[in-house]
Design a protein around this motif. Structure first.
Motif, mmCIF file in Angstrom:
data_model
loop_
_atom_site.group_PDB
_atom_site.id
_atom_site.type_symbol
_atom_site.label_atom_id
_atom_site.label_comp_id
_atom_site.label_asym_id
_atom_site.label_seq_id
_atom_site.Cartn_x
_atom_site.Cartn_y
_atom_site.Cartn_z
ATOM 1 N N ILE A 85 90.033 90.761 -29.714
ATOM 2 C CA ILE A 85 91.490 90.634 -29.670
ATOM 3 C C ILE A 85 91.910 89.896 -28.404
ATOM 4 O O ILE A 85 92.831 89.070 -28.417
ATOM 5 N N PHE A 86 91.222 90.152 -27.300
ATOM 6 C CA PHE A 86 91.502 89.496 -26.014
ATOM 7 C C PHE A 86 91.337 87.982 -26.132
ATOM 8 O O PHE A 86 92.165 87.204 -25.651
ATOM 9 N N ILE A 87 90.260 87.549 -26.793
ATOM 10 C CA ILE A 87 89.991 86.118 -26.974
ATOM 11 C C ILE A 87 91.078 85.456 -27.827
ATOM 12 O O ILE A 87 91.572 84.374 -27.501
ATOM 13 N N ILE A 88 91.474 86.121 -28.921
ATOM 14 C CA ILE A 88 92.531 85.586 -29.784
ATOM 15 C C ILE A 88 93.836 85.460 -29.003
ATOM 16 O O ILE A 88 94.561 84.476 -29.128
ATOM 17 N N ALA A 89 94.116 86.474 -28.166
ATOM 18 C CA ALA A 89 95.341 86.464 -27.354
ATOM 19 C C ALA A 89 95.352 85.286 -26.382
ATOM 20 O O ALA A 89 96.371 84.611 -26.202
ATOM 21 N N LEU A 90 94.205 85.020 -25.745
ATOM 22 C CA LEU A 90 94.108 83.896 -24.804
ATOM 23 C C LEU A 90 94.370 82.561 -25.512
ATOM 24 O O LEU A 90 95.029 81.678 -24.954
ATOM 25 N N GLU A 91 93.858 82.435 -26.718
ATOM 26 C CA GLU A 91 94.080 81.203 -27.490
ATOM 27 C C GLU A 91 95.573 80.974 -27.714
ATOM 28 O O GLU A 91 96.060 79.845 -27.595
ATOM 29 N N LEU A 92 96.294 82.045 -28.050
ATOM 30 C CA LEU A 92 97.729 81.921 -28.328
ATOM 31 C C LEU A 92 98.540 81.638 -27.067
ATOM 32 O O LEU A 92 99.426 80.788 -27.061
ATOM 33 N N ILE A 93 98.207 82.338 -25.990
ATOM 34 C CA ILE A 93 98.980 82.197 -24.753
ATOM 35 C C ILE A 93 98.736 80.853 -24.073
ATOM 36 O O ILE A 93 99.672 80.175 -23.642
ATOM 37 N N LEU A 94 97.460 80.455 -23.986
ATOM 38 C CA LEU A 94 97.096 79.236 -23.249
ATOM 39 C C LEU A 94 97.035 77.982 -24.117
ATOM 40 O O LEU A 94 96.907 76.875 -23.604
ATOM 41 N N GLY A 95 97.096 78.166 -25.452
ATOM 42 C CA GLY A 95 97.021 77.017 -26.357
ATOM 43 C C GLY A 95 95.657 76.362 -26.363
ATOM 44 O O GLY A 95 95.532 75.154 -26.552
ATOM 45 N N ILE A 96 94.617 77.157 -26.141
ATOM 46 C CA ILE A 96 93.251 76.635 -26.146
ATOM 47 C C ILE A 96 92.490 77.185 -27.357
ATOM 48 O O ILE A 96 92.945 78.121 -28.007
ATOM 49 N N GLN A 97 91.353 76.590 -27.648
ATOM 50 C CA GLN A 97 90.536 77.044 -28.759
ATOM 51 C C GLN A 97 89.175 77.498 -28.235
ATOM 52 O O GLN A 97 88.394 76.700 -27.735
ATOM 53 N N ILE A 98 88.927 78.795 -28.338
ATOM 54 C CA ILE A 98 87.664 79.372 -27.881
ATOM 55 C C ILE A 98 86.755 79.639 -29.069
ATOM 56 O O ILE A 98 85.597 79.275 -29.085
ATOM 57 N N HIS A 99 87.339 80.271 -30.079
ATOM 58 C CA HIS A 99 86.575 80.611 -31.285
ATOM 59 C C HIS A 99 86.728 79.493 -32.300
ATOM 60 O O HIS A 99 87.835 79.105 -32.655
ATOM 61 N N ARG A 100 85.620 78.921 -32.742
ATOM 62 C CA ARG A 100 85.662 77.807 -33.697
ATOM 63 C C ARG A 100 85.205 78.260 -35.077
ATOM 64 O O ARG A 100 84.155 78.865 -35.224
ATOM 65 N N ASP A 101 86.030 77.922 -36.104
ATOM 66 C CA ASP A 101 85.691 78.231 -37.489
ATOM 67 C C ASP A 101 85.518 76.921 -38.237
ATOM 68 O O ASP A 101 86.457 76.137 -38.349
ATOM 69 N N SER A 102 84.339 76.672 -38.764
ATOM 70 C CA SER A 102 84.101 75.444 -39.518
ATOM 71 C C SER A 102 84.490 75.595 -40.980
ATOM 72 O O SER A 102 84.759 74.632 -41.657
ATOM 73 N N GLU A 103 84.513 76.848 -41.462
ATOM 74 C CA GLU A 103 84.816 77.099 -42.865
ATOM 75 C C GLU A 103 85.957 78.100 -42.998
ATOM 76 O O GLU A 103 85.998 79.103 -42.292
ATOM 77 N N PRO A 104 86.900 77.850 -43.942
ATOM 78 C CA PRO A 104 87.981 78.790 -44.192
ATOM 79 C C PRO A 104 87.470 80.164 -44.621
ATOM 80 O O PRO A 104 88.071 81.177 -44.333
#
Length: 199
Positions: A85-104
């Motif tokens: 949840i912390f990683i997802i939150a950082l992505e939203l706040i900072l506008g960065i992409q940490i977790h990469r999904d290649s497939e839906p």
């Protein structure tokens, strides 16, 4: 079978539904869902809802046993969920992409079904509800919540257009901070118990 249906209680269903709805907070997760959908192209709404529902119902009956069997306690499970949840939150706040999904398909399972919907908070809530409510009422409450989850996931694009890019941008930051707070709360609430167990 008759005994099971005899235990159905509208009041219990309503209470369990309200508690799970608040913990899952699918409406508050709209900015996160839209962010993930934009990244991977689309989200399999049915798959995410069914997997999350199955996880929660399975955890209702086998949660403690499963974690014990694989040598994980509830506190460790919650701390791990807090990191995601912390990683997802950082992505939203900072506008960065940490977790990469290649497939839906992968995004539909992680992080949508778990930990966004059936996360540490909702899974441990399911276990705690079992102490005071009949299993059948909790199951019905889970199913009702999954119907709402499905509708929100299905219409995430329309909701995004309705809110507009400006509001969505603000909501991403706001809910990112809320998610960050939830992650910290989960971490703090469970890390102490881990230290007590191990030292």
């Amino acid at each position: 079978m008759g005994d099971i249906f005899a235990k159905i209680d509208i009041k219990q269903i309503g209470t369990c539904f309200a508690v799970l709805f608040a913990v899952i907070d699918i409406l508050g997760s709209i900015p996160i869902i839209v962010n993930i959908r934009n990244r991977v192209g689309f989200i399999q709404s049915e798959k995410a809802s069914i997997v999350a529902g199955v996880l929660m119902i399975s955890f209702l009956f086998f949660g403690t046993k499963i974690l014990t069997f694989i040598g994980i306690d509830v506190e460790s499970f919650a701390v791990a969920g807090a990191f995601v949840i912390f990683i997802i939150a950082l992505e939203l706040i900072l506008g960065i992409q940490i977790h990469r999904d290649s497939e839906p398909e992968s995004a539909s399972i992680v992080p949508i079904a778990f930990p966004l919907i059936a996360g540490a908070g909702s899974l441990t809530t399911v276990l705690s509800l079992r102490a005071g409510y009949a299993d059948i009422n909790i199951i019905i409450a889970i199913i009702l919540n999954m119907i709402i989850v499905y509708l929100v996931l299905r219409n995430a694009g329309r909701l995004e257009k309705l809110l507009g890019p400006g509001i969505m941008s603000v909501l991403k930051k706001v809910f990112g901070i809320i998610l960050l707070s939830i992650a910290v709360k989960l971490f703090v609430a469970n890390i102490g118990a881990l230290f007590v167990q191990n030292f």
